[in-house]
Design an enzyme around this catalytic site. Structure first.
Site, PDB file in Angstrom:
ATOM      1  N   ALA A 214       0.831  -1.205   0.000  1.00  0.00           N
ATOM      2  CA  ALA A 214       0.000   0.000   0.000  1.00  0.00           C
ATOM      3  C   ALA A 214       0.871   1.263   0.000  1.00  0.00           C
ATOM      4  O   ALA A 214       0.627   2.188  -0.778  1.00  0.00           O
ATOM      5  CB  ALA A 214      -0.922  -0.019   1.224  1.00  0.00           C
TER       6      ALA A 214
ATOM      7  N   ASP B 130      -3.417  -3.734   5.325  1.00  0.00           N
ATOM      8  CA  ASP B 130      -3.786  -4.613   6.432  1.00  0.00           C
ATOM      9  C   ASP B 130      -4.089  -3.853   7.727  1.00  0.00           C
ATOM     10  O   ASP B 130      -4.442  -4.477   8.731  1.00  0.00           O
ATOM     11  CB  ASP B 130      -2.669  -5.641   6.684  1.00  0.00           C
ATOM     12  CG  ASP B 130      -2.719  -6.785   5.685  1.00  0.00           C
ATOM     13  OD1 ASP B 130      -3.445  -6.685   4.689  1.00  0.00           O
ATOM     14  OD2 ASP B 130      -2.014  -7.794   5.898  1.00  0.00           O
TER      15      ASP B 130
ATOM     16  N   ASN C  17       9.920   4.236   6.457  1.00  0.00           N
ATOM     17  CA  ASN C  17       9.884   2.783   6.622  1.00  0.00           C
ATOM     18  C   ASN C  17      11.002   2.335   7.559  1.00  0.00           C
ATOM     19  O   ASN C  17      12.060   2.935   7.599  1.00  0.00           O
ATOM     20  CB  ASN C  17      10.050   2.098   5.251  1.00  0.00           C
ATOM     21  CG  ASN C  17       9.673   0.630   5.294  1.00  0.00           C
ATOM     22  OD1 ASN C  17       8.548   0.277   5.658  1.00  0.00           O
ATOM     23  ND2 ASN C  17      10.597  -0.234   4.943  1.00  0.00           N
TER      24      ASN C  17
ATOM     25  N   GLU D 294       0.414 -22.381   2.122  1.00  0.00           N
ATOM     26  CA  GLU D 294       1.489 -22.030   1.176  1.00  0.00           C
ATOM     27  C   GLU D 294       2.851 -22.394   1.775  1.00  0.00           C
ATOM     28  O   GLU D 294       3.763 -22.809   1.055  1.00  0.00           O
ATOM     29  CB  GLU D 294       1.416 -20.538   0.839  1.00  0.00           C
ATOM     30  CG  GLU D 294       0.181 -20.208   0.006  1.00  0.00           C
ATOM     31  CD  GLU D 294       0.282 -18.888  -0.744  1.00  0.00           C
ATOM     32  OE1 GLU D 294       0.825 -17.930  -0.174  1.00  0.00           O
ATOM     33  OE2 GLU D 294      -0.179 -18.822  -1.892  1.00  0.00           O
TER      34      GLU D 294
HETATM   35  P1  FAD Z   1       2.903  -4.836   4.295  1.00  0.00           P
HETATM   36  O1  FAD Z   1       3.119  -5.287   2.912  1.00  0.00           O
HETATM   37  O2  FAD Z   1       3.020  -5.823   5.392  1.00  0.00           O
HETATM   38  O3  FAD Z   1       3.918  -3.621   4.573  1.00  0.00           O
HETATM   39  C1  FAD Z   1       4.015  -2.941   5.798  1.00  0.00           C
HETATM   40  C2  FAD Z   1       5.304  -2.142   5.790  1.00  0.00           C
HETATM   41  O4  FAD Z   1       5.358  -1.344   6.981  1.00  0.00           O
HETATM   42  C3  FAD Z   1       6.570  -2.999   5.812  1.00  0.00           C
HETATM   43  O5  FAD Z   1       7.502  -2.495   4.879  1.00  0.00           O
HETATM   44  C4  FAD Z   1       7.102  -2.869   7.244  1.00  0.00           C
HETATM   45  O6  FAD Z   1       8.511  -2.977   7.321  1.00  0.00           O
HETATM   46  C5  FAD Z   1       6.649  -1.441   7.571  1.00  0.00           C
HETATM   47  N1  FAD Z   1       6.516  -1.212   9.006  1.00  0.00           N
HETATM   48  C6  FAD Z   1       5.840  -1.973   9.906  1.00  0.00           C
HETATM   49  N2  FAD Z   1       5.902  -1.416  11.131  1.00  0.00           N
HETATM   50  C7  FAD Z   1       6.630  -0.279  11.005  1.00  0.00           C
HETATM   51  C8  FAD Z   1       7.017   0.739  11.906  1.00  0.00           C
HETATM   52  N3  FAD Z   1       6.669   0.706  13.201  1.00  0.00           N
HETATM   53  N4  FAD Z   1       7.754   1.763  11.436  1.00  0.00           N
HETATM   54  C9  FAD Z   1       8.116   1.831  10.125  1.00  0.00           C
HETATM   55  N5  FAD Z   1       7.753   0.899   9.219  1.00  0.00           N
HETATM   56  C10 FAD Z   1       7.029  -0.137   9.652  1.00  0.00           C
HETATM   57  N6  FAD Z   1      -2.054 -11.307  -0.550  1.00  0.00           N
HETATM   58  C11 FAD Z   1      -2.373 -11.463  -1.865  1.00  0.00           C
HETATM   59  O7  FAD Z   1      -3.147 -10.652  -2.408  1.00  0.00           O
HETATM   60  N7  FAD Z   1      -1.870 -12.480  -2.610  1.00  0.00           N
HETATM   61  C12 FAD Z   1      -0.981 -13.378  -2.104  1.00  0.00           C
HETATM   62  O8  FAD Z   1      -0.535 -14.287  -2.805  1.00  0.00           O
HETATM   63  C13 FAD Z   1      -0.605 -13.239  -0.721  1.00  0.00           C
HETATM   64  N8  FAD Z   1       0.293 -14.084  -0.188  1.00  0.00           N
HETATM   65  C14 FAD Z   1       0.701 -13.904   1.125  1.00  0.00           C
HETATM   66  C15 FAD Z   1       1.657 -14.773   1.647  1.00  0.00           C
HETATM   67  C16 FAD Z   1       2.074 -14.629   2.960  1.00  0.00           C
HETATM   68  C17 FAD Z   1       3.122 -15.565   3.512  1.00  0.00           C
HETATM   69  C18 FAD Z   1       1.517 -13.587   3.775  1.00  0.00           C
HETATM   70  C19 FAD Z   1       1.983 -13.424   5.203  1.00  0.00           C
HETATM   71  C20 FAD Z   1       0.561 -12.723   3.248  1.00  0.00           C
HETATM   72  C21 FAD Z   1       0.142 -12.868   1.923  1.00  0.00           C
HETATM   73  N9  FAD Z   1      -0.830 -12.025   1.351  1.00  0.00           N
HETATM   74  C22 FAD Z   1      -1.180 -12.167   0.022  1.00  0.00           C
HETATM   75  C23 FAD Z   1      -1.393 -10.912   2.141  1.00  0.00           C
HETATM   76  C24 FAD Z   1      -0.579  -9.649   1.820  1.00  0.00           C
HETATM   77  O9  FAD Z   1       0.800  -9.906   1.902  1.00  0.00           O
HETATM   78  C25 FAD Z   1      -0.935  -8.490   2.752  1.00  0.00           C
HETATM   79  O10 FAD Z   1      -2.332  -8.279   2.685  1.00  0.00           O
HETATM   80  C26 FAD Z   1      -0.185  -7.234   2.298  1.00  0.00           C
HETATM   81  O11 FAD Z   1       1.196  -7.395   2.517  1.00  0.00           O
HETATM   82  C27 FAD Z   1      -0.669  -5.981   3.023  1.00  0.00           C
HETATM   83  O12 FAD Z   1       0.039  -4.889   2.515  1.00  0.00           O
HETATM   84  P2  FAD Z   1       0.375  -3.641   3.424  1.00  0.00           P
HETATM   85  O13 FAD Z   1       1.001  -2.621   2.537  1.00  0.00           O
HETATM   86  O14 FAD Z   1      -0.796  -3.258   4.234  1.00  0.00           O
HETATM   87  O15 FAD Z   1       1.465  -4.172   4.484  1.00  0.00           O
HETATM   88  P1  NAD Z   2      -6.085 -16.861   8.263  1.00  0.00           P
HETATM   89  O1  NAD Z   2      -6.819 -16.168   9.340  1.00  0.00           O
HETATM   90  O2  NAD Z   2      -6.622 -16.801   6.883  1.00  0.00           O
HETATM   91  O3  NAD Z   2      -5.919 -18.419   8.633  1.00  0.00           O
HETATM   92  C1  NAD Z   2      -5.549 -18.837   9.930  1.00  0.00           C
HETATM   93  C2  NAD Z   2      -5.942 -20.299  10.136  1.00  0.00           C
HETATM   94  O4  NAD Z   2      -5.510 -20.679  11.445  1.00  0.00           O
HETATM   95  C3  NAD Z   2      -7.444 -20.530  10.068  1.00  0.00           C
HETATM   96  O5  NAD Z   2      -7.723 -21.616   9.210  1.00  0.00           O
HETATM   97  C4  NAD Z   2      -7.827 -20.832  11.532  1.00  0.00           C
HETATM   98  O6  NAD Z   2      -8.913 -21.733  11.646  1.00  0.00           O
HETATM   99  C5  NAD Z   2      -6.531 -21.436  12.058  1.00  0.00           C
HETATM  100  N1  NAD Z   2      -6.435 -21.305  13.520  1.00  0.00           N
HETATM  101  C6  NAD Z   2      -6.647 -20.186  14.272  1.00  0.00           C
HETATM  102  N2  NAD Z   2      -6.515 -20.476  15.596  1.00  0.00           N
HETATM  103  C7  NAD Z   2      -6.190 -21.793  15.683  1.00  0.00           C
HETATM  104  C8  NAD Z   2      -5.891 -22.667  16.762  1.00  0.00           C
HETATM  105  N3  NAD Z   2      -5.927 -22.264  18.031  1.00  0.00           N
HETATM  106  N4  NAD Z   2      -5.574 -23.953  16.469  1.00  0.00           N
HETATM  107  C9  NAD Z   2      -5.508 -24.410  15.190  1.00  0.00           C
HETATM  108  N5  NAD Z   2      -5.790 -23.608  14.129  1.00  0.00           N
HETATM  109  C10 NAD Z   2      -6.119 -22.322  14.351  1.00  0.00           C
HETATM  110  O7  NAD Z   2      -4.584 -16.286   8.340  1.00  0.00           O
HETATM  111  P2  NAD Z   2      -3.412 -16.337   7.268  1.00  0.00           P
HETATM  112  O8  NAD Z   2      -3.370 -17.647   6.582  1.00  0.00           O
HETATM  113  O9  NAD Z   2      -2.213 -15.851   7.968  1.00  0.00           O
HETATM  114  O10 NAD Z   2      -3.843 -15.232   6.201  1.00  0.00           O
HETATM  115  C11 NAD Z   2      -3.944 -13.862   6.580  1.00  0.00           C
HETATM  116  C12 NAD Z   2      -4.483 -13.041   5.452  1.00  0.00           C
HETATM  117  O11 NAD Z   2      -3.507 -12.972   4.402  1.00  0.00           O
HETATM  118  C13 NAD Z   2      -5.731 -13.655   4.854  1.00  0.00           C
HETATM  119  O12 NAD Z   2      -6.745 -12.698   4.835  1.00  0.00           O
HETATM  120  C14 NAD Z   2      -5.365 -14.055   3.457  1.00  0.00           C
HETATM  121  O13 NAD Z   2      -6.359 -13.641   2.546  1.00  0.00           O
HETATM  122  C15 NAD Z   2      -4.070 -13.319   3.173  1.00  0.00           C
HETATM  123  N6  NAD Z   2      -3.172 -14.242   2.455  1.00  0.00           N
HETATM  124  C16 NAD Z   2      -3.451 -14.448   1.152  1.00  0.00           C
HETATM  125  C17 NAD Z   2      -2.669 -15.330   0.425  1.00  0.00           C
HETATM  126  C18 NAD Z   2      -2.979 -15.561  -1.038  1.00  0.00           C
HETATM  127  O14 NAD Z   2      -3.819 -14.856  -1.580  1.00  0.00           O
HETATM  128  N7  NAD Z   2      -2.337 -16.502  -1.688  1.00  0.00           N
HETATM  129  C19 NAD Z   2      -1.608 -15.997   1.045  1.00  0.00           C
HETATM  130  C20 NAD Z   2      -1.353 -15.761   2.404  1.00  0.00           C
HETATM  131  C21 NAD Z   2      -2.170 -14.874   3.098  1.00  0.00           C
END
Ligand code: FAD
Ligand code: NAD
Length: 402
Positions: free
Chosen positions: A14, A298, A37, A170
């Site tokens: 974002a 987020d 950042n 994942e």
């Molecule tokens: P972020 O991308 O988390 O960025 C936050 C930034 O703020 C970072 O650069 C951090 O260093 C900085 N920051 C934090 N605290 C401070 C502070 N106190 N001071 C200064 N800087 C700070 N979404 C999808 O749409 N498709 C996917 O395939 C997908 N895969 C994912 C896989 C994983 C493993 C995870 C964890 C999430 C995934 N998501 C996916 C969800 C997605 O990554 C998040 O929704 C997204 O990153 C949110 O973007 P953001 O800009 O709000 O925050």
């Molecule tokens: P999530 O909230 O989607 O999933 C967490 C899982 O943990 C749930 O299935 C829940 O039932 C389980 N859980 C929670 N408490 C538990 C407990 N006490 N014992 C056992 N299981 C428990 O969280 P996430 O996977 O970290 O994803 C976070 C966000 O990031 C989501 O909104 C998702 O859309 C996004 N994300 C997207 C992608 C993608 O688009 N490929 C990949 C990663 C994350």
């Protein structure tokens, strides 16, 4: 008269895209833009599970901010935000402070442990580059330790993953790629190393339809992932999850919690009214009753008015928030009407390792297997194009062959 100052907090999806769009929409004379950042790099949060498993190098997931944002156009401050003092239009940083005329809060998520006993102290989190490097190194350390110990403890090689949402699934998909490589590297029988995914719900990936869920589960099981469903984690100790009403102990050498996320705690410290850790923003993405503060990604609940619930927090949504936010800041500067955010759903794909995945794209087309994995890479590479053009794609893009 000095120019109005726009301060963007956080260089995630974002924050980076808002900054980029502001530089495109505004002339240098119209406003000063500041991006703050924690680190001098932006990271691809959506690739963190790969960094944690060690299937990509952490440097591939990192992009130097100054490589894509021109420091002559945007003032870059590498410091940690401590809190926002809304009444004084001021941001307090670890090493200073700065005032703003317009503020964009895009500080992302933190892992939510829901207060589960011992989780904070004993589990690893997939949260940022550093936390994921620790996971990768810890897993490899367990293999080296096992290989070199005289009295072998097989549970040292077990990797426990708590939560089977997107992140958990994942991650185990990447572990299914990495664990056989580690077994080969250290000459350890593959059957000794277990990957166990523990989920409270009766199914994995609750957001997908039944056939895709079944596909994902079967594919991962064939590659050695074990699932414990309907198994609520009650506690996390130094070397185990305590699961279910009968408090079964599942031991492991590596424990990773992927059970959910919430908004950055800076929101609470700054006095915003929160719903489950995030601010429910207005349609134009401003915080309620704040004329000059936008909250994105987020950190925000953005309501899907048609369905009466918020959109899920994704990178896809965070980037779209950035477009609306930059347009609305331009409108405020030019005394024009603000627009409301509209989400354009391009679909969702979950990877299950390098060459496998499941997804729903283009209004309901289901994908599984290699087409889904290919689509995930297209999405990842599209972001690099949007952020830094072909140069960034060539430098950091995913071109791994199938
Ligand atoms: P972020 O991308 O988390 O960025 C936050 C930034 O703020 C970072 O650069 C951090 O260093 C900085 N920051 C934090 N605290 C401070 C502070 N106190 N001071 C200064 N800087 C700070 N979404 C999808 O749409 N498709 C996917 O395939 C997908 N895969 C994912 C896989 C994983 C493993 C995870 C964890 C999430 C995934 N998501 C996916 C969800 C997605 O990554 C998040 O929704 C997204 O990153 C949110 O973007 P953001 O800009 O709000 O925050
Ligand atoms: P999530 O909230 O989607 O999933 C967490 C899982 O943990 C749930 O299935 C829940 O039932 C389980 N859980 C929670 N408490 C538990 C407990 N006490 N014992 C056992 N299981 C428990 O969280 P996430 O996977 O970290 O994803 C976070 C966000 O990031 C989501 O909104 C998702 O859309 C996004 N994300 C997207 C992608 C993608 O688009 N490929 C990949 C990663 C994350």
């Amino acid at each position: 008269m000095s120019k109005p100052r726009i301060v963007v907090l956080g260089a995630g999806y974002a924050g980076m895209m808002t900054t980029k769009r502001l530089t495109q929409k505004l002339s240098p004379e119209e406003a000063e833009i500041v991006l703050i950042n924690k680190h001098n790099y932006h990271y691809q949060t959506t690739w963190l599970h790969e960094v944690a498993a060690g299937t990509i190098n952490h440097n591939q997931a990192r992009i130097m901010i100054s490589d894509v944002i021109n420091p002559n156009r945007v003032r870059l401050i590498y410091d940690s935000v401590v809190k926002v003092e809304k009444e004084d239009n001021r941001v307090v940083l670890e090493n200073g402070e700065i005032t703003y005329d317009y503020l964009v809060i895009a500080l992302g998520f933190v892992t939510n442990t829901f207060g589960i006993k011992g989780m904070e102290e004993n589990a690893f989190f997939i949260q940022d580059i550093d936390s994921c490097q620790l996971i990768r190194d810890h897993i490899e350390y367990q293999f080296v330790k096992y290989k070199n110990s005289e009295e072998k403890n097989d549970s040292d090689l077990t990797i426990l993953v708590g939560g089977a949402g997107f992140t958990g699934i994942e991650f185990v998909g990447e572990l299914a790629e990495k664990v056989p490589q580690l077994c080969k590297k250290y000459d350890i029988d593959r059957s000794k190393a277990r990957i166990i995914n523990v989920e409270a719900a009766p199914s994995i990936l609750p957001m997908f339809e039944k056939d895709l869920v079944e596909y994902a589960k079967t594919s991962l099981e064939h590659r050695g992932v074990e699932f414990r469903l309907d198994a609520k984690i009650q506690e996390c100790t130094e070397d185990a999850f305590i699961v279910g009403d009968d408090r079964e102990e599942i031991k492991a050498g590596t424990i990773v919690w992927t059970g959910g996320v919430t908004g950055n705690p800076i929101l609470a410290k700054s006095g915003f009214e929160l719903t489950r850790g995030k601010v429910t923003v207005n349609g134009d993405l401003r915080a309620p009753e704040e004329e000059n503060i936008f909250i994105l990604g987020d950190c925000a609940w953005v309501m899907n008015e048609k369905e009466g619930r918020p959109y899920p927090p994704t990178a896809q949504a965070a980037m779209q928030h950035a477009d609306t936010c930059a347009s609305n800041i331009k409108a405020l500067l030019r005394h024009e009407a603000l627009q409301n955010f509209e989400f354009h759903d391009k679909g969702t794909v979950a990877s299950l390792g390098i060459t496998d995945g499941v997804g729903n794209v283009l209004s309901g087309t289901k994908l599984s297997g290699k087409p889904a994995a290919a689509m995930k890479k297209v999405v990842d590479n599209r972001y690099l194009f949007l952020l830094g053009g072909p140069k960034l794609f060539l430098k950091k893009g995913k071109v791994r062959p199938f």
